[in-house]
Design an enzyme around this catalytic site. Sequence first.
Site, PDB file in Angstrom:
ATOM      1  N   GLY A   9      40.526  42.831  47.883  1.00 47.71           N
ATOM      2  CA  GLY A   9      39.986  43.277  49.184  1.00 47.71           C
ATOM      3  C   GLY A   9      40.637  44.665  49.699  1.00 47.71           C
ATOM      4  N   ASP A  10      39.938  45.971  49.591  1.00 46.20           N
ATOM      5  CA  ASP A  10      40.124  47.133  49.975  1.00 46.20           C
ATOM      6  C   ASP A  10      41.404  47.771  49.428  1.00 46.20           C
ATOM      7  OD1 ASP A  10      38.018  46.595  51.542  1.00 46.20           O
ATOM      8  OD2 ASP A  10      39.017  46.423  53.357  1.00 46.20           O
ATOM      9  N   ARG A  51      36.510  47.416  43.685  1.00 43.80           N
ATOM     10  CA  ARG A  51      36.034  48.892  43.916  1.00 43.80           C
ATOM     11  C   ARG A  51      37.046  49.875  44.020  1.00 43.80           C
ATOM     12  NH1 ARG A  51      33.176  48.009  49.514  1.00 43.80           N
ATOM     13  NH2 ARG A  51      35.086  46.600  49.745  1.00 43.80           N
ATOM     14  N   LYS A  66      38.071  32.189  41.855  1.00 46.01           N
ATOM     15  CA  LYS A  66      37.961  33.296  43.013  1.00 46.01           C
ATOM     16  C   LYS A  66      36.995  32.961  43.911  1.00 46.01           C
ATOM     17  CE  LYS A  66      37.480  38.302  43.162  1.00 46.01           C
ATOM     18  NZ  LYS A  66      36.703  38.523  44.197  1.00 46.01           N
ATOM     19  N   CYS A 104      31.316  35.611  44.893  1.00 46.78           N
ATOM     20  CA  CYS A 104      30.191  36.659  44.965  1.00 46.78           C
ATOM     21  C   CYS A 104      29.288  36.438  46.247  1.00 46.78           C
ATOM     22  CB  CYS A 104      29.320  36.567  43.647  1.00 46.78           C
ATOM     23  SG  CYS A 104      27.781  37.641  43.617  1.00 46.78           S
TER      24      CYS A 104
END
Length: 343
Positions: free
Chosen positions: A213-214, A237, A151, A112
């Site tokens: 990621g992405d 996301r 993570k 994070c």
Amino acid sequence: MSTHVSPPATPLPCIGPYALPNRAILAPMAGVTDRPFRQLCRELGAGLVVSEMVTADTRLWHTRKSRQRLDHTGEPGPRAVQIAGGDPDMLAEAARLNVVQGAEIIDINMGCPAKKVCNKAAGSALLRDERLVAAILEAVVAAVDVPVTLKIRTGWCSESRNGIRVAQLAEAAGIQALAVHGRTREQRYQGNAEYDTIAAIKQAVSLPIFANGDIDSAEKAARILDYTKADAVMVGRGAQGNPWLFREIEHHLRTGDTLASPTPTEIAAVMHRHLDALHAFYGEHMGVRIARKHVGWYLATRPQAAALRARFNVLEQPSAQHRFVDELAHDAPTLASNGSNAA
């Protein structure tokens, strides 16, 4: 015409005794991966879902937010709970108590980038202190008899990409799987994720590696698995407002074909289920308010998204939120009217 890129021809990953059904995992995201969203993503194809980050400071577990984050009632296993903190003993105790409450996998947050987490020497801030990293991993693994995962990011900054070294510490400590976000802490969520470090980590250790990621499409998931040789992708996301992404990834990796996008009718049905789950889990007052950000993500790719969000965000009753979704499904021409003037 298929655009499939084959992932490594390896067995599906395991976390300790738990064999995952596919290679698409929902990343833990504070304020996002609550129980309603986890259950929805699992139903739509996620092979594993991970809870929102829970503080390791058990003195704070009496708060409403912590109680809700610790609630896994009715969830199928394996139930994975992420804990965050910077003190080995405190993290070990938090892991033990979560297992008592039903956690079947403990995940440690060292990824994070949020200031309020890093300022407490937790999250990705831990990557600056490899000795503390090792002490935390060893303490948590020793404290519980369930698998412990980790993570991380690739490092603290571009001059300090120590992801390989941290991965080796994790393997030595008995960590069962490692998720790697392809950015440093310094990058937060800016720029593009890079996958070279993830590929190097996969070569350096024998742990299951989850590339993060992405990842916003099934085709990209396949390319990243092929490039990094990782065992699975972890989607964050990209799943916000698009929980169908998991089944699209699973289908594409399994068949090489592109799954048809959900129909407006199905989108509306899922949004209704999501609203019902939020209202039930949080209660009507809080559920209506928390629904606003989730529906905002569903609306993000639509024409007039800002006006639609403004219209939805003033609705105060569950029934009104459901009516909005019904109108949305039918592309009602009046839906966004006056939306830009809504407070």
